[in-house]
Structures are given as structure tokens and as C-alpha cells.
Scaffold this motif. Structure first.
Motif, PDB file in Angstrom:
ATOM      1  N   GLU A   1     -11.464  65.105 -65.054  1.00 26.36           N
ATOM      2  CA  GLU A   1     -11.134  66.359 -65.742  1.00 26.36           C
ATOM      3  C   GLU A   1     -10.361  67.304 -64.822  1.00 26.36           C
ATOM      4  OE1 GLU A   1     -10.954  69.197 -68.832  1.00 26.36           O
ATOM      5  OE2 GLU A   1     -11.516  67.089 -68.912  1.00 26.36           O
TER       6      GLU A   1
ATOM      7  N   ASN B   1      -6.614  68.726 -65.462  1.00 21.68           N
ATOM      8  CA  ASN B   1      -6.316  70.156 -65.465  1.00 21.68           C
ATOM      9  C   ASN B   1      -5.216  70.491 -64.467  1.00 21.68           C
ATOM     10  OD1 ASN B   1      -8.219  70.643 -67.429  1.00 21.68           O
ATOM     11  ND2 ASN B   1      -9.769  71.404 -66.014  1.00 21.68           N
TER      12      ASN B   1
ATOM     13  N   LYS C   1      -1.947  69.371 -66.101  1.00 27.66           N
ATOM     14  CA  LYS C   1      -1.560  70.070 -67.328  1.00 27.66           C
ATOM     15  C   LYS C   1      -1.334  71.569 -67.147  1.00 27.66           C
ATOM     16  CE  LYS C   1      -4.199  67.086 -70.423  1.00 27.66           C
ATOM     17  NZ  LYS C   1      -5.347  67.039 -71.331  1.00 27.66           N
ATOM     18  N   HIS C   2      -2.152  72.200 -66.323  1.00 32.38           N
ATOM     19  CA  HIS C   2      -2.167  73.661 -66.295  1.00 32.38           C
ATOM     20  C   HIS C   2      -1.806  74.297 -64.955  1.00 32.38           C
ATOM     21  CE1 HIS C   2      -4.154  73.215 -70.124  1.00 32.38           C
ATOM     22  NE2 HIS C   2      -5.154  72.571 -69.571  1.00 32.38           N
ATOM     23  N   ALA C   3      -1.983  73.576 -63.869  1.00 35.25           N
ATOM     24  CA  ALA C   3      -1.915  74.223 -62.558  1.00 35.25           C
ATOM     25  C   ALA C   3      -0.552  74.173 -61.883  1.00 35.25           C
ATOM     26  CB  ALA C   3      -2.961  73.608 -61.624  1.00 35.25           C
ATOM     27  N   SER C   4       0.372  73.353 -62.387  1.00 41.26           N
ATOM     28  CA  SER C   4       1.640  73.131 -61.688  1.00 41.26           C
ATOM     29  C   SER C   4       1.392  72.748 -60.230  1.00 41.26           C
ATOM     30  CB  SER C   4       2.526  74.382 -61.761  1.00 41.26           C
ATOM     31  OG  SER C   4       2.823  74.706 -63.097  1.00 41.26           O
TER      32      SER C   4
ATOM     33  N   GLY D   1      -2.263  74.449 -56.928  1.00 39.91           N
ATOM     34  CA  GLY D   1      -1.537  75.011 -58.059  1.00 39.91           C
ATOM     35  C   GLY D   1      -1.618  76.517 -58.171  1.00 39.91           C
TER      36      GLY D   1
ATOM     37  N   ALA E   1      -7.700  79.398 -63.295  1.00 39.79           N
ATOM     38  CA  ALA E   1      -8.420  78.565 -64.262  1.00 39.79           C
ATOM     39  C   ALA E   1      -9.587  79.349 -64.854  1.00 39.79           C
ATOM     40  CB  ALA E   1      -8.934  77.292 -63.598  1.00 39.79           C
ATOM     41  N   ASP E   2      -9.837  79.129 -66.120  1.00 35.62           N
ATOM     42  CA  ASP E   2     -10.930  79.792 -66.834  1.00 35.62           C
ATOM     43  C   ASP E   2     -12.155  78.884 -66.833  1.00 35.62           C
ATOM     44  OD1 ASP E   2     -12.624  81.147 -68.534  1.00 35.62           O
ATOM     45  OD2 ASP E   2     -11.337  80.953 -70.302  1.00 35.62           O
TER      46      ASP E   2
ATOM     47  N   GLY F   1     -13.568  77.952 -70.094  1.00 32.97           N
ATOM     48  CA  GLY F   1     -12.777  77.145 -71.026  1.00 32.97           C
ATOM     49  C   GLY F   1     -13.527  75.876 -71.400  1.00 32.97           C
TER      50      GLY F   1
ATOM     51  N   SER G   1     -10.866  79.821 -58.480  1.00 30.93           N
ATOM     52  CA  SER G   1      -9.477  79.680 -58.905  1.00 30.93           C
ATOM     53  C   SER G   1      -8.748  81.019 -58.870  1.00 30.93           C
ATOM     54  CB  SER G   1      -9.431  79.076 -60.314  1.00 30.93           C
ATOM     55  OG  SER G   1      -8.121  78.741 -60.662  1.00 30.93           O
TER      56      SER G   1
ATOM     57  N   THR H   1      -6.950  75.851 -57.351  1.00 32.95           N
ATOM     58  CA  THR H   1      -8.254  75.738 -57.996  1.00 32.95           C
ATOM     59  C   THR H   1      -9.100  74.746 -57.222  1.00 32.95           C
ATOM     60  OG1 THR H   1      -7.349  76.270 -60.160  1.00 32.95           O
ATOM     61  CG2 THR H   1      -9.459  75.095 -60.133  1.00 32.95           C
TER      62      THR H   1
END
Length: 140
Positions: free
Chosen positions: A63, A67, A70-73, A96, A100-101, A104, A125, A131
């Protein structure tokens, strides 16, 4: 071939046969090789923990890698699984964008999975600071 292998993993209940057959270290090595972001594997356990702990460690890393992609670049993710008291500590840290939440759905689901074993999940994060996901899991 990779997509087919991933689909088969999903069909087998999310975790790969390699985890069941060979253990956590080979499964994480395979996961790192297939990740969308370069992964540097640090320490990994020599001995196999209980199966439920192996699966949970695998899910935490999987996971967190998803993440990061997908989200952190992120351009890099470091992973380690080390002995910690009577259990294991799993650390997945990316370089990245952060932010991060932890509430979520993905991270909350991981926290629930870890808590079900009596463990703890911590997410750090800071914005523009990457993160770091840390799970501590008892093995007893």
C-alpha cells in the motif's frame, strides 16, 4: 506478463503465492522489482514471522508503494523490516511531496489491519518532506 501476474495475485486473495511459499523477504524483493517507483530494500528478516504478520507486513509495504507511485511524485522509496522487541517494525519512506492523509481510506485500512494484530501504524508526512509509514507488529 506483469499485469497477468498482478491479476493472479489479486485473485489469490491479494497476496502472492511467493509470500506463502518462500516468505516475506522474497515476496518484498519481488514487489520492489515490480514497483512503479525505484525501491531500495534495506534490512529484511532472515527468519519467517507468523503467517498473519507476514501478510500484514506485505500489505503495509504494498500500500505504501502504491501511494508513493500514485500520490507522492516520489523518485525513491526505502523499505526495511527489522526486529523490534518481540515483533517487527516495517518502515517505508519516500522522498515525495508529503501531505499524505493518515485518515484516508488506504492508510486507515492499513491502520485497522495492523491494529487487528495488536500493532501500531504511524504516518509522518510533512508537506514537501516525503512520507514515512511505520508499522510495529507483535510476533508473539
Amino acid at each position: 506478463a506483469t499485469a497477468l501476474a498482478e491479476l493472479r495475485e489479486l485473485a489469490r486473495g491479494i497476496y502472492p503465492a511467493l509470500l506463502t511459499e518462500a516468505g516475506l523477504s522474497p515476496a518484498l524483493t519481488s514487489l520492489a522489482e515490480r514497483a512503479a517507483v525505484p525501491v531500495v530494500l534495506g534490512a529484511l528478516p532472515d527468519e519467517r514471522p507468523p503467517a498473519v504478520v507476514e501478510r500484514t507486513c506485505y500489505f503495509v509495504v504494498s500500500e505504501a508503494l502504491a501511494n508513493a507511485a500514485k500520490h507522492a511524485s516520489a523518485s525513491r522509496v526505502d523499505v526495511e523490516v527489522v526486529a523490534h522487541g518481540d515483533g517487527l517494525r516495517v518502515v517505508v519512506a519516500d522522498d515525495g511531496v508529503g501531505g499524505a492523509d493518515a485518515a484516508g481510506s488506504g492508510l486507515r485500512g492499513l491502520a485497522d489491519r495492523v491494529a487487528a494484530l495488536g500493532g501500531l501504524l504511524h504516518v509522518s508526512s510533512p508537506v514537501r518532506g516525503g512520507t514515512r509509514v511505520t508499522a510495529t507488529l507483535p510476533c508473539g
